[in-house]
Scaffold this motif. Structure first.
Motif, short mmCIF file in Angstrom:
data_model
loop_
_atom_site.label_atom_id
_atom_site.label_comp_id
_atom_site.label_asym_id
_atom_site.label_seq_id
_atom_site.Cartn_x
_atom_site.Cartn_y
_atom_site.Cartn_z
N PRO A 48 0.80 -1.22 0.00
CA PRO A 48 0.00 0.00 0.00
C PRO A 48 0.83 1.28 0.00
O PRO A 48 0.47 2.25 -0.66
CB PRO A 48 -0.84 -0.10 1.27
CG PRO A 48 -0.66 -1.46 1.81
CD PRO A 48 0.47 -2.10 1.11
N ASP A 49 1.95 1.30 0.72
CA ASP A 49 2.79 2.50 0.78
C ASP A 49 3.41 2.81 -0.57
O ASP A 49 3.41 3.97 -1.03
CB ASP A 49 3.90 2.36 1.83
CG ASP A 49 3.38 2.37 3.25
OD1 ASP A 49 2.21 2.76 3.46
OD2 ASP A 49 4.13 1.98 4.15
N VAL A 50 3.94 1.80 -1.23
CA VAL A 50 4.57 2.01 -2.54
C VAL A 50 3.51 2.36 -3.58
O VAL A 50 3.71 3.28 -4.39
CB VAL A 50 5.39 0.77 -2.97
CG1 VAL A 50 5.85 0.88 -4.41
CG2 VAL A 50 6.59 0.59 -2.05
N SER A 51 2.38 1.68 -3.55
CA SER A 51 1.30 1.98 -4.50
C SER A 51 0.83 3.42 -4.34
O SER A 51 0.61 4.12 -5.34
CB SER A 51 0.13 1.03 -4.30
OG SER A 51 0.50 -0.28 -4.67
N LEU A 52 0.71 3.88 -3.10
CA LEU A 52 0.29 5.26 -2.85
C LEU A 52 1.35 6.25 -3.36
O LEU A 52 1.01 7.25 -3.98
CB LEU A 52 0.03 5.48 -1.36
CG LEU A 52 -0.43 6.88 -0.96
CD1 LEU A 52 -1.73 7.26 -1.66
CD2 LEU A 52 -0.58 6.96 0.55
N ALA A 53 2.63 5.95 -3.11
CA ALA A 53 3.70 6.83 -3.59
C ALA A 53 3.69 6.92 -5.11
O ALA A 53 3.87 8.01 -5.68
CB ALA A 53 5.06 6.32 -3.09
#
Length: 82
Positions: A48-53
């Motif tokens: 989720p963190d990488v996808s959001l970035a």
């Protein structure tokens, strides 16, 4: 191969990577560009963190006019300066 942490990159680096990937592809899906940029930065998994970035980077590239978004398709806009 060095793996880059998505939280520690210089401001604008992801956005520039998005713009250059789209420029080279001419037209590409959001998923294809996200995958290519993730690979470039050494991220084999996109939580989720990488996808959001990545989504924020795409949005920023669109806001800057570097990329044009039409639904799930991206195409080049104005070339990044510098």
């Amino acid at each position: 191969v060095a793996v880059r942490d998505h939280r520690n990159g210089p401001a604008g680096e992801l956005e520039l990577a998005v713009a250059l990937m789209v420029r080279d592809a001419h037209v590409a899906s959001v998923e294809a560009v996200s995958s290519a940029v993730a690979t470039l930065f050494g991220w084999s998994r996109r939580g989720p963190d990488v996808s959001l970035a990545l989504e924020r980077a795409i949005t920023a590239a669109v806001t800057r006019g570097w990329v044009v978004r039409d639904g799930t398709t991206l195409s080049p806009g104005d070339q990044p300066k510098g």
